[in-house]
Design an enzyme around this catalytic site. Sequence first.
Site, PDB file in Angstrom:
ATOM      1  N   THR A  78       0.959  -1.393  -0.006  1.00 36.35           N
ATOM      2  CA  THR A  78       0.034  -0.023   0.034  1.00 36.35           C
ATOM      3  C   THR A  78       0.864   1.231   0.091  1.00 36.35           C
ATOM      4  OG1 THR A  78      -1.170  -1.333   1.594  1.00 36.35           O
ATOM      5  CG2 THR A  78      -2.138   1.107   1.178  1.00 36.35           C
ATOM      6  N   THR A 127      -7.451   2.750   0.796  1.00 37.34           N
ATOM      7  CA  THR A 127      -8.357   1.948   1.582  1.00 37.34           C
ATOM      8  C   THR A 127      -8.102   0.688   1.463  1.00 37.34           C
ATOM      9  OG1 THR A 127      -9.831   1.532  -0.282  1.00 37.34           O
ATOM     10  CG2 THR A 127     -10.433   3.616   0.838  1.00 37.34           C
ATOM     11  N   HIS A 128      -8.479  -0.098   2.789  1.00 37.70           N
ATOM     12  CA  HIS A 128      -8.236  -1.451   2.758  1.00 37.70           C
ATOM     13  C   HIS A 128      -9.433  -2.583   2.554  1.00 37.70           C
ATOM     14  CE1 HIS A 128      -4.144  -1.159   3.594  1.00 37.70           C
ATOM     15  NE2 HIS A 128      -4.204  -0.883   4.885  1.00 37.70           N
TER      16      HIS A 128
END
Length: 351
Positions: A78, A127-128
């Site tokens: 990320t 975002t996850h």
Amino acid sequence: MREYLRHYDVNHGFLFLFANILTGDSGKMFQIKRMPAYHDVDGFRIPQSMSPNCLRGTIRYEPKDDDIFIVTFPKCGTTWTQHIVYNILNKGEEIKNFKQFNIRCPFMEFLGPQSAEDMPRPGAIKTHLPFHLNPYSPKAKYIYVARNPKDCCVSFYHHTKMLTEYQFTDGTFEDFFEIFLNGKTDFGDYFDTLLSWYKHRNDPNVLFLTYENMKSDTRGTVFKIAEFLGAGYASMLNSDETLVKKILYQTSAEYMMKNVNEQIQEFVNNEHDDQEDVPEGIKYCNEYIKKNNIKPMDDIQFVRKAVVGDWKNHFTPAQSRRLMEKFKERTKETDIPLLWPGLFSDVEIQW
């Protein structure tokens, strides 16, 4: 799997499971002695240090046409992808501090949806979330990065052990492996998220990448991302080799392990409570830390190794075999196994 006999220790903020997991192959019961500090919000698990309101607001957020989302399951590249996108969007401008980075590339579930509303554009939102929970618009752009589950598990373990707000500093890999295998980590089940986004890998507004390919061809990945972001960015890189080299340098593991870790450490060491512009999520996290008398981190390694294959230093043959069985079951009738050929070559079982 069967779960029973749960007990919550308020003094430590840990969830103890005295009898937790019943495995399939041998019938052996695996006991999880310690869980990180999680809480479930409307059926979705996040760290206790994260605000339920920020998560709910993120899910309700209505994307703007020029929104760019960087989506991953945690610890799948990320931060690296964020820095690549930031460097492309800002023509190699060096990131001055972590606050600036949060403003330009906000982690929306943590900071809250206002961080996306206030983000200077062009910017990118982190975002996850699995596809069905992630804010979606056919006009917005989504970069999804997948990482093999073995390295993801190891990296997520070290991340959880490092961040003191998880209250898992003395947690073991054995415990975390069981949590990961059974989809009980924060941000849900690894396979749920991967499968949900893999179904959309060919959508015109989705760029599906793997961490492993990013490592093997970083330059090619930078150009691929630039082209996805817009023809102007691809032309910019094609006409400026000096800029390309600068972006590759500023997103290298060596550069990020020094600069990103130092910037996050400096950010954590500063007090934020008295500032009017502190995002809702940081206020919530600060209150949680004070309420639970949590000591601040003194050695942040947010970017730790940035390698492929670190799982070999952690996984036992039995753990690899059990994850392989889970992987086989969850990815059957898909081409996902082709993403990571040889991932389970250490396991003496035929596929």
